[in-house]
Design a protein around this motif. Structure first.
Motif, PDB file in Angstrom:
ATOM      1  N   TYR A   1      -8.281  -6.986  21.244  1.00 56.27           N
ATOM      2  CA  TYR A   1      -8.914  -7.312  22.526  1.00 56.27           C
ATOM      3  C   TYR A   1      -7.960  -6.944  23.647  1.00 56.27           C
ATOM      4  N   ARG A   2      -8.492  -6.225  24.645  1.00 55.71           N
ATOM      5  CA  ARG A   2      -7.716  -5.887  25.831  1.00 55.71           C
ATOM      6  C   ARG A   2      -8.186  -6.757  26.984  1.00 55.71           C
ATOM      7  N   VAL A   3      -7.231  -7.465  27.598  1.00 55.83           N
ATOM      8  CA  VAL A   3      -7.510  -8.336  28.740  1.00 55.83           C
ATOM      9  C   VAL A   3      -7.151  -7.568  29.998  1.00 55.83           C
ATOM     10  N   LEU A   4      -8.172  -7.279  30.816  1.00 57.24           N
ATOM     11  CA  LEU A   4      -7.953  -6.477  32.010  1.00 57.24           C
ATOM     12  C   LEU A   4      -9.032  -6.802  33.038  1.00 57.24           C
ATOM     13  N   ARG A   5      -8.613  -7.039  34.274  1.00 55.50           N
ATOM     14  CA  ARG A   5      -9.501  -7.290  35.411  1.00 55.50           C
ATOM     15  C   ARG A   5     -10.444  -8.471  35.144  1.00 55.50           C
ATOM     16  N   GLY A   6      -9.914  -9.514  34.619  1.00 56.32           N
ATOM     17  CA  GLY A   6     -10.692 -10.723  34.417  1.00 56.32           C
ATOM     18  C   GLY A   6     -11.686 -10.662  33.280  1.00 56.32           C
ATOM     19  N   THR A   7     -11.524  -9.746  32.329  1.00 60.66           N
ATOM     20  CA  THR A   7     -12.411  -9.639  31.173  1.00 60.66           C
ATOM     21  C   THR A   7     -11.570  -9.482  29.913  1.00 60.66           C
TER      22      THR A   7
END
Length: 480
Positions: free
Chosen positions: A456-462
């Motif tokens: 899972y990549r966490v980026l820009r609030g997602t």
């Protein structure tokens, strides 16, 4: 495969990029006229795996490596099937992985052989410690007695050099006697030991000159007739001789050389095949099994820890308490605040201290900084108490919002009755799978009878799922 790649101070037995080039060269050799790719065209591979073990870290009782993905420079490939001939490239012999915990290396894992468990490939090898540079030995301090502040003269022994030694040798030759001994002439009254000689002038090794003393001589074994005569003078007496026939020609007293030459024979000794170096040891999913991220890369990359430092230490406890409340609500352990106010207004009950919140069993709370200068990424997982058949599981991924509250990016809730539809998410660690200096969250998706691994990549609030291993999708978890 004797190619070696130097990585972070240690020698890697073989890297995935070198293994890939050897496989490509072998494939191209089958087709005449095809141009072999140069080293510049060979992709820089980066393999990610998970080492599972029981026992102590560094000296496990049992262990194995599960391949997750191989990044070929363009996309993430399934490490369980990538260039499988028959075992995948990620589990090729002598491939070395670096074990990491929160981005810091904790050891090395060398693949020795591979096998299949429940239809998936796993590797077996040995856990080795990280190589450490030996400190240089301090130079000994020699006290020659010299004091620069002392005006007293000091006598030193003169060190003989090559020229002085040669001169002394040439000068002493005149004073040496015929026996080669140098120095003053010997004392004529001093007794001298001489080597005893016989009448012929040659040296004698006999301890005594008595001719009647018996002497031991070495037995002459060249004449076989003398040997047999020494053993027994009777010519008709039978004599035992060592057999000259090869032991392989007889089995259980039967000579196969004169019998059927095509008859199979059982020979004593070790089998011709050496077998695998490391046998499978870890089977199934034991309760005390531990996990760590494993990375194999042909390039030398700087160490990147994923730990996050809070500006205010109290903020960490505040965020943890907020995520625990969200987890209890998701598990049905806590009534929402609005419903509690309505119930208290109807009953007009006296104000009493709030009860203790229900416990969260096996709670794990992690905080990561997945990129330099980014905010905190929090992961909380826990389950309810009670019999295993009635337990419920929750996993949360959250970040602080602008108002200092926990903003949930992903929520996974399931129970033992629905694990095949919604698997339980178990955090392994953060890892840089794309070699872009940004960390991804690696989860194990464990169902009732099978499991997968997902990034899972966490980026820009997602929180976006960018990769999942083969084996079939379990289904879509709530919140995705």
């Amino acid at each position: 495969m004797s190619s070696q790649v130097v990585k972070t101070g240690f020698i890697r037995p073989i890297s995935l990029a070198i293994a890939f080039s050897l496989v490509a060269a072998a494939a191209c050799a089958q087709y005449p006229g095809q141009v072999t790719k140069t080293s510049k065209d060979t992709p820089d591979l980066r393999a990610i795996g998970v080492v599972e073990w029981t026992g102590d870290a560094g000296k496990p009782k049992t262990s194995r490596l599960v391949p997750i993905t191989v990044y070929d420079g363009e996309a993430l490939q399934d490490g369980n099937v990538y260039l499988a001939r028959p075992q995948p490239l990620a589990l090729a012999g002598e491939v070395e992985y670096e074990l990491e915990k929160n981005g810091r290396p904790i050891g090395l894992y060398d693949i020795r052989n591979a096998g299949q468990e429940q239809g998936l490939w796993v590797g077996y090898g040995s856990w080795k410690p990280l190589p450490s540079a030996k400190p240089a030995a301090p130079k000994p301090i020699v006290d020659d007695g010299f004091n620069p502040n002392d005006d007293k003269p000091v006598l030193h022994r003169r060190h003989a050099d090559a020229s002085s030694k040669t001169g002394s040798d040439s000068g002493s030759s005149s004073g040496s006697d015929s026996s080669g001994q140098s120095g003053p002439p010997p004392d004529p009254d001093r007794p001298t030991l001489h080597k005893k000689t016989d009448d012929s002038g040659s040296s004698s090794t006999s301890p005594s000159s008595d001719p009647d003393q018996p002497t031991l001589h070495k037995k002459d074994s060249g004449d076989s007739s003398n040997n047999s005569g020494a053993q027994n003078s009777d010519p008709n007496r039978p004599v035992l001789h060592k057999s000259t026939r090869a032991s392989a020609d007889s089995v259980d007293g039967e000579h196969t050389s004169s019998a059927d030459p095509d008859r199979p024979r059982l020979l004593r000794g070790k089998p011709t095949g050496n077998g695998p170096d490391v046998l499978p040891s870890l089977m199934g999913l034991p309760q005390d099994m531990q996990q760590a991220v494993a990375v194999s890369d042909a390039k030398t990359r700087p160490e990147h820890p994923w730990s996050y430092t809070w500006a205010n230490p109290e903020d960490e406890q505040k965020m943890k308490t907020a995520m625990e409340d969200i987890a209890r609500q998701a598990l049905g352990l806590k009534t929402p605040p609005a419903a509690t106010k309505r119930a208290s207004a109807r009953t007009h009950a006296k104000s009493t201290p709030p009860p203790e919140p229900p416990p969260l069993v096996d709670e794990k709370f992690h905080v990561f900084e997945l990129a330099y200068g980014s905010g905190a990424t929090m992961v909380l997982s826990a389950h309810t108490d009670g019999p295993p058949a009635q337990q419920k599981f929750v996993t949360l991924i959250a970040q602080p919002d602008l108002y200092g509250n926990a903003l949930v990016l992903l929520k996974n809730v399931t129970d033992n009755a629905h694990l095949d539809e919604t698997p339980r998410m178990r955090l392994v660690d953060a890892v840089d799978a794309l070699a872009d200096n940004r960390g991804e969250l690696l989860f194990e998706l464990r169902g009732a009878s099978q499991r997968q691994f997902a990034l899972y990549r966490v980026l820009r609030g997602t929180a976006e799922k960018i990769f999942v291993t083969g084996g079939g999708e379990y289904g879509v978890a709530p919140g995705e």
